[in-house]
Design a protein around this motif. Sequence first.
Motif, PDB file in Angstrom:
ATOM      1  N   THR A 241       0.869  -1.178   0.000  1.00 33.64           N
ATOM      2  CA  THR A 241       0.000   0.000   0.000  1.00 33.64           C
ATOM      3  C   THR A 241       0.902   1.223   0.000  1.00 33.64           C
ATOM      4  O   THR A 241       1.776   1.340   0.857  1.00 33.64           O
ATOM      5  CB  THR A 241      -0.912   0.027   1.233  1.00 33.64           C
ATOM      6  OG1 THR A 241      -1.720  -1.149   1.253  1.00 33.64           O
ATOM      7  CG2 THR A 241      -1.810   1.253   1.211  1.00 33.64           C
ATOM      8  N   GLU A 245      -1.795   6.194  -0.478  1.00 34.78           N
ATOM      9  CA  GLU A 245      -3.022   5.423  -0.236  1.00 34.78           C
ATOM     10  C   GLU A 245      -3.291   5.277   1.248  1.00 34.78           C
ATOM     11  O   GLU A 245      -4.431   5.379   1.699  1.00 34.78           O
ATOM     12  CB  GLU A 245      -2.899   4.039  -0.891  1.00 34.78           C
ATOM     13  CG  GLU A 245      -2.908   4.076  -2.409  1.00 34.78           C
ATOM     14  CD  GLU A 245      -2.535   2.741  -3.021  1.00 34.78           C
ATOM     15  OE1 GLU A 245      -2.904   2.507  -4.183  1.00 34.78           O
ATOM     16  OE2 GLU A 245      -1.874   1.934  -2.334  1.00 34.78           O
ATOM     17  N   GLN A 246      -2.221   5.037   2.023  1.00 37.33           N
ATOM     18  CA  GLN A 246      -2.390   4.878   3.464  1.00 37.33           C
ATOM     19  C   GLN A 246      -2.870   6.170   4.103  1.00 37.33           C
ATOM     20  O   GLN A 246      -3.776   6.171   4.944  1.00 37.33           O
ATOM     21  CB  GLN A 246      -1.071   4.436   4.101  1.00 37.33           C
ATOM     22  CG  GLN A 246      -1.131   4.225   5.605  1.00 37.33           C
ATOM     23  CD  GLN A 246      -2.034   3.076   5.997  1.00 37.33           C
ATOM     24  OE1 GLN A 246      -2.249   2.166   5.204  1.00 37.33           O
ATOM     25  NE2 GLN A 246      -2.566   3.111   7.202  1.00 37.33           N
ATOM     26  N   GLN A 249      -6.426   6.601   3.342  1.00 40.66           N
ATOM     27  CA  GLN A 249      -7.235   5.733   4.194  1.00 40.66           C
ATOM     28  C   GLN A 249      -7.376   6.317   5.592  1.00 40.66           C
ATOM     29  O   GLN A 249      -8.450   6.259   6.199  1.00 40.66           O
ATOM     30  CB  GLN A 249      -6.602   4.337   4.271  1.00 40.66           C
ATOM     31  CG  GLN A 249      -6.705   3.534   2.990  1.00 40.66           C
ATOM     32  CD  GLN A 249      -6.035   2.177   3.114  1.00 40.66           C
ATOM     33  OE1 GLN A 249      -5.635   1.768   4.203  1.00 40.66           O
ATOM     34  NE2 GLN A 249      -5.898   1.477   2.007  1.00 40.66           N
ATOM     35  N   GLU A 250      -6.278   6.881   6.112  1.00 44.19           N
ATOM     36  CA  GLU A 250      -6.338   7.483   7.439  1.00 44.19           C
ATOM     37  C   GLU A 250      -7.282   8.679   7.452  1.00 44.19           C
ATOM     38  O   GLU A 250      -8.057   8.873   8.395  1.00 44.19           O
ATOM     39  CB  GLU A 250      -4.940   7.892   7.899  1.00 44.19           C
ATOM     40  CG  GLU A 250      -4.018   6.710   8.165  1.00 44.19           C
ATOM     41  CD  GLU A 250      -2.618   7.147   8.539  1.00 44.19           C
ATOM     42  OE1 GLU A 250      -2.398   8.375   8.650  1.00 44.19           O
ATOM     43  OE2 GLU A 250      -1.759   6.278   8.721  1.00 44.19           O
ATOM     44  N   ARG A 382      -5.546  -0.594   9.409  1.00 48.20           N
ATOM     45  CA  ARG A 382      -5.062   0.712   9.853  1.00 48.20           C
ATOM     46  C   ARG A 382      -3.543   0.826   9.741  1.00 48.20           C
ATOM     47  O   ARG A 382      -2.967   1.848  10.118  1.00 48.20           O
ATOM     48  CB  ARG A 382      -5.485   0.971  11.298  1.00 48.20           C
ATOM     49  CG  ARG A 382      -6.985   1.065  11.505  1.00 48.20           C
ATOM     50  CD  ARG A 382      -7.319   1.346  12.957  1.00 48.20           C
ATOM     51  NE  ARG A 382      -6.707   2.582  13.418  1.00 48.20           N
ATOM     52  CZ  ARG A 382      -6.645   2.966  14.694  1.00 48.20           C
ATOM     53  NH1 ARG A 382      -7.157   2.184  15.630  1.00 48.20           N
ATOM     54  NH2 ARG A 382      -6.066   4.092  15.036  1.00 48.20           N
ATOM     55  N   SER A 383      -2.890  -0.218   9.241  1.00 49.67           N
ATOM     56  CA  SER A 383      -1.427  -0.268   9.221  1.00 49.67           C
ATOM     57  C   SER A 383      -0.900  -0.191   7.794  1.00 49.67           C
ATOM     58  O   SER A 383      -1.582  -0.549   6.842  1.00 49.67           O
ATOM     59  CB  SER A 383      -0.936  -1.564   9.877  1.00 49.67           C
ATOM     60  OG  SER A 383      -1.410  -1.676  11.217  1.00 49.67           O
ATOM     61  N   ARG A 384       0.342   0.264   7.686  1.00 50.79           N
ATOM     62  CA  ARG A 384       1.082   0.153   6.424  1.00 50.79           C
ATOM     63  C   ARG A 384       2.319  -0.692   6.705  1.00 50.79           C
ATOM     64  O   ARG A 384       3.232  -0.258   7.413  1.00 50.79           O
ATOM     65  CB  ARG A 384       1.502   1.509   5.874  1.00 50.79           C
ATOM     66  CG  ARG A 384       2.253   1.350   4.545  1.00 50.79           C
ATOM     67  CD  ARG A 384       2.647   2.669   3.926  1.00 50.79           C
ATOM     68  NE  ARG A 384       3.105   2.426   2.565  1.00 50.79           N
ATOM     69  CZ  ARG A 384       4.378   2.539   2.168  1.00 50.79           C
ATOM     70  NH1 ARG A 384       5.307   2.898   3.020  1.00 50.79           N
ATOM     71  NH2 ARG A 384       4.715   2.287   0.922  1.00 50.79           N
TER      72      ARG A 384
END
Length: 513
Positions: A241, A245-246, A249-250, A382-384
């Motif tokens: 990701t 993108e992360q 998402q956050e 919730r993680s990358r």
Amino acid sequence: MVRRLLMMVALALAWAMPARADDISASARGVVRIVTIAVVNDEVVGFGHGSGFAVAPNRIVTNAHVVELADRYPDNVVIGIVPSEGDKSYQGKLIAIDQQRDLALIEFSGVRLPPLTLYTGAPGDGEALIALGYPGNVDLATARSAADFINPQSPVRSQGGFAGTRTLEGTSVLLHTANIARGNSGGPLLDRCGRVLGVNSAITRADEGDSTFAFAIAGNELAAFLQGAKQPFATVSVPCTSVEEQLAQERNADEKARLDAEARARADAAKSANEREDALSQARARNIVARENQMAGAGLLLVLGALALGGAGLLLSRDRRREAIWVAVGGGVLMLGAVVLFLTRPSFDESRMLPVPKANAGAAVPDQVALGRMTCALVPERSRITVSNVAKVELDIGADGCINGRTQYAESGTLWQRILVPDQDQTVSVLVWDPATKTYTNTRYLLSSGQMTKARQLRSGVELKTCSSDQAARANLASQQQALRAALPPVYNEKLVYSCSPAPSGPPSATAK
């Protein structure tokens, strides 16, 4: 103390120039140039070079054909390892080779390199791939002397697309379109997150205008080779990701949380309004009943008072003066009571009709302290995850931000934070514990050797090394960590978010610092 803090801030400002933490640049720090020099009777009779990458701080993978002469003539061929950073090169030793897979493992000492991580998944059709290495045509165009081949410099990166899988002489290979040349052999083929997909080994011939394609030894072949050589290596299976993108998402998660909070607030307000209206209706009904009862009582007293006065008049007409006075007084009291009862009848003031909420002695109090042992599980959405093989984390949360009985975290608003700057690895970790949500976050920055040197200079000013109940010392730690945090790139490489819950009884399986 003030002078030291000012020096830390100055260092932070001087280091704040890098715009972002790039995954490919982070992986490039573990890529090396491999030089082979054949010597006979103290005379150089052969010279070759290729690329390689670290799978351990002192172990390098490359192609077998890059070090083939060293395998054939170990007493006459020297293997040189030239890192991408620093100012030195090092001598290596061939410790494993697989001619069938065209892979070799080299050991060296003198410096620790950041190992690359192998992605165990498969690239998607057309997925963007990046090749890192030292193409010979670039070297020939830029090298001014033989010394340029042993001077550290960053590898060349080229990007292409995944074109499929093939079998080359019994070995599984990846076909791709990233431009490579002689000298790229042994260098890594990476995904966008900087994880190894394969080892570049060959290119197709481009006769009569044909397109050129490149071959890379597939990751599963590399894993089998390393396992056969008993060489541990890092793997990750989570798809890539991008940072963008992360972050999106956050932002979406934050927006969703805000909208959910607003929806809950509206629902709570509507529920409260309905409850108030119900309570108001019930109170109004009780008020009407009480008012009517009181007015009926006042009317009854008035009638009884009037009858008493009439009776007193009748007694007086019969010369029964004494009894007439007592009956008249009683009638007057009854009529006065009727007036008082009428005047004190309940009003229709709705603000006084609602009952006062009572404290619920049995209501649960939110656990804002969250002390004791915690088991923390990764929250993938919730993680990358780029290079870490994640597992559960065990925390022992003590009072005043003491974690695992040895590491002091500093207050950061309602959170507890600690920034770890290791002596060996090129990774800075920002660890955050949120007691309200029982969330533990490890945000990792993969930095260059120069950046790590500056980070260690900043860390040297941190005096609080162990847990402390001294609030002033913790406040000073928080100020020092702000300087460290300001010096980090604005974009991280990896963010691991864990959800924690009270740990079951028994020994911990893993701990965080």
